[in-house]
Design an enzyme around this catalytic site. Structure first.
Site, short mmCIF file in Angstrom:
data_model
loop_
_atom_site.label_atom_id
_atom_site.label_comp_id
_atom_site.label_asym_id
_atom_site.label_seq_id
_atom_site.Cartn_x
_atom_site.Cartn_y
_atom_site.Cartn_z
N ASP A 1 0.83 -1.20 0.00
CA ASP A 1 0.00 0.00 0.00
C ASP A 1 0.87 1.26 0.00
O ASP A 1 1.93 1.28 0.61
CB ASP A 1 -0.90 -0.02 1.24
CG ASP A 1 -2.04 0.97 1.13
OD1 ASP A 1 -2.32 1.45 0.02
OD2 ASP A 1 -2.65 1.28 2.17
N ASN B 1 1.44 3.34 -3.04
CA ASN B 1 2.01 3.78 -4.32
C ASN B 1 1.48 5.16 -4.74
O ASN B 1 2.25 6.02 -5.19
CB ASN B 1 1.68 2.78 -5.42
CG ASN B 1 2.43 1.47 -5.26
OD1 ASN B 1 3.41 1.39 -4.54
ND2 ASN B 1 1.96 0.43 -5.95
N ARG C 1 -0.17 8.96 -10.44
CA ARG C 1 -0.26 7.75 -9.62
C ARG C 1 0.45 6.57 -10.27
O ARG C 1 1.04 5.74 -9.59
CB ARG C 1 -1.72 7.40 -9.37
CG ARG C 1 -2.43 8.34 -8.39
CD ARG C 1 -3.89 7.98 -8.24
NE ARG C 1 -4.08 6.64 -7.72
CZ ARG C 1 -4.09 6.34 -6.41
NH1 ARG C 1 -3.90 7.28 -5.51
NH2 ARG C 1 -4.28 5.10 -6.02
N HIS D 1 3.03 3.30 -9.01
CA HIS D 1 2.88 1.87 -9.30
C HIS D 1 4.13 1.31 -9.99
O HIS D 1 4.54 0.18 -9.72
CB HIS D 1 1.65 1.63 -10.18
CG HIS D 1 0.36 1.98 -9.50
ND1 HIS D 1 0.02 1.51 -8.24
CD2 HIS D 1 -0.70 2.75 -9.91
CE1 HIS D 1 -1.17 1.98 -7.91
NE2 HIS D 1 -1.62 2.73 -8.89
N SER E 1 -6.92 -5.98 -6.04
CA SER E 1 -8.10 -6.51 -5.35
C SER E 1 -9.34 -6.40 -6.22
O SER E 1 -9.36 -5.66 -7.22
CB SER E 1 -8.32 -5.75 -4.04
OG SER E 1 -8.88 -4.47 -4.30
N THR E 2 -10.38 -7.11 -5.84
CA THR E 2 -11.64 -7.03 -6.57
C THR E 2 -12.23 -5.62 -6.48
O THR E 2 -13.03 -5.22 -7.34
CB THR E 2 -12.65 -8.05 -6.01
OG1 THR E 2 -12.72 -7.92 -4.59
CG2 THR E 2 -12.23 -9.47 -6.36
N TRP F 1 -11.09 -2.35 -9.19
CA TRP F 1 -11.73 -2.02 -10.47
C TRP F 1 -12.44 -0.67 -10.40
O TRP F 1 -12.74 -0.06 -11.44
CB TRP F 1 -12.74 -3.09 -10.86
CG TRP F 1 -12.14 -4.43 -11.16
CD1 TRP F 1 -12.21 -5.56 -10.40
CD2 TRP F 1 -11.38 -4.81 -12.33
NE1 TRP F 1 -11.54 -6.60 -10.99
CE2 TRP F 1 -11.01 -6.18 -12.18
CE3 TRP F 1 -10.97 -4.12 -13.48
CZ2 TRP F 1 -10.27 -6.86 -13.14
CZ3 TRP F 1 -10.22 -4.80 -14.43
CH2 TRP F 1 -9.88 -6.15 -14.25
N LEU G 1 11.44 -20.54 -3.44
CA LEU G 1 10.40 -19.60 -2.99
C LEU G 1 9.21 -19.60 -3.94
O LEU G 1 9.37 -19.55 -5.16
CB LEU G 1 10.99 -18.19 -2.92
CG LEU G 1 10.00 -17.03 -2.71
CD1 LEU G 1 9.46 -17.06 -1.29
CD2 LEU G 1 10.65 -15.69 -3.01
N ARG H 1 1.74 -4.87 6.32
CA ARG H 1 1.04 -3.86 5.53
C ARG H 1 1.81 -2.55 5.61
O ARG H 1 2.17 -2.10 6.71
CB ARG H 1 -0.39 -3.64 6.02
CG ARG H 1 -1.07 -2.52 5.21
CD ARG H 1 -2.55 -2.48 5.31
NE ARG H 1 -3.07 -1.49 4.34
CZ ARG H 1 -4.30 -1.48 3.87
NH1 ARG H 1 -5.16 -2.41 4.24
NH2 ARG H 1 -4.69 -0.57 3.00
N GLU I 1 0.64 -13.36 12.58
CA GLU I 1 1.21 -12.20 13.25
C GLU I 1 1.13 -11.01 12.30
O GLU I 1 1.51 -11.11 11.12
CB GLU I 1 2.66 -12.46 13.64
CG GLU I 1 2.85 -13.59 14.63
CD GLU I 1 2.20 -13.31 15.98
OE1 GLU I 1 2.21 -12.13 16.41
OE2 GLU I 1 1.66 -14.25 16.59
#
Length: 264
Positions: free
Chosen positions: A38, A40, A51, A55, A83-84, A87, A149, A206, A225
């Site tokens: 979170d 950008n 913006r 990104h 995320s949904t 959009w 990974l 986050r 955690e």
């Protein structure tokens, strides 16, 4: 003289980072780290940039963090990429975000292959543009035999939709007699989620100072955690990842129980 001093400083910094990594590796490492990337847009706004510039810079951070996670031996890195709800953003921004996976994977894929990273995704891929799906599928195919990974991108993902879809499929299987109501428990339900082949995250990070989950892996994060940082995602560095992991290592994970000495 300047070049020699710069080289010495770089070497010294690298030695210091190597020592820090060694100290981190002396303690348990979270198997699965999930990150809500979170900030950008705010990063770009602070610099009076569009913006999409934020990104683009955030994409560079993904590369750095993936390499750092690999150094620590983290087994799964899940990144909330789209995320949904995203959009709802302006079309120009959404269009750019849909191009990022292709840009990222095309430029970074050789390094991912070299570093034994396996690309994975979760989310409703059918709604994504063909070019985006093609780039993701290509990366998944090229890295499918890698056993290092797992770099798991949450693309067009929303946890509530995931849970509702899981309930529908579960109800259908009960109706068909594939399973009975008595079979349904936490473990059973988890097999109907998009993460059925992955263990739940041990650590969630986050960035940007926001303190919420934003419809991300709500079932899977039950005992994860949580670590919130004021750093905007484009400014997130290897050092910030190390800091989060070090914080994780200092915590006692009880899973709803008591510490050993408290149990009678």
């Amino acid at each position: 003289m300047f070049n020699k001093m710069k080289l010495w400083k770089t070497s010294k910094d690298q030695d210091g980072q190597d020592d820090r990594i060694s100290q981190i590796l002396a303690h348990p490492i979270p198997d699965h780290v999930a990150i809500i990337m979170d900030g950008n847009g705010r990063w770009a706004k602070k610099r009076t940039l569009p913006r999409i510039a934020g990104h683009h810079e955030g994409m560079k951070t993904v590369k750095k963090v993936t390499k750092a996670a690999n150094k620590l031996g983290i087994k799964i890195l899940t990144l909330y990429a789209f995320s949904t709800e995203n959009w709802k953003r302006p079309k120009t921004e959404v269009d750019y975000l849909m191009k990022l996976p292709e840009q990222f994977l095309n430029s970074f894929l050789p390094e991912l292959i070299e570093e034994n990273v396996k690309v994975s995704t979760m989310g409703d891929m059918d709604q994504l543009p063909v070019s985006t799906r093609r780039a993701v599928d290509h990366a998944k195919e090229k890295t499918k035999n890698n056993d290092g990974l797992i770099l798991n991108f949450a693309l067009n993902y929303g946890s509530r939709s995931e849970i509702i879809d899981a309930i529908k499929h579960l109800a259908t299987d009960v109706k068909k007699g594939i399973i009975s109501e008595e079979d349904i428990d936490n473990e059973c339900f988890s097999t109907y989620l998009m993460t059925k082949s992955l263990k739940d995250p041990d650590l969630l990070i986050r960035t940007s100072g926001e303190v919420r989950l934003s419809n991300f892996m709500l079932w899977q994060l039950a005992y994860t955690e949580l670590y919130f940082m004021d750093v905007l995602w484009p400014d997130f560095s290897e050092e910030h990842l190390f800091e989060a992991v070090e914080s994780f290592q200092k915590r006692s994970r009880r899973y709803g129980g008591l510490l050993g000495e408290e149990i009678q």
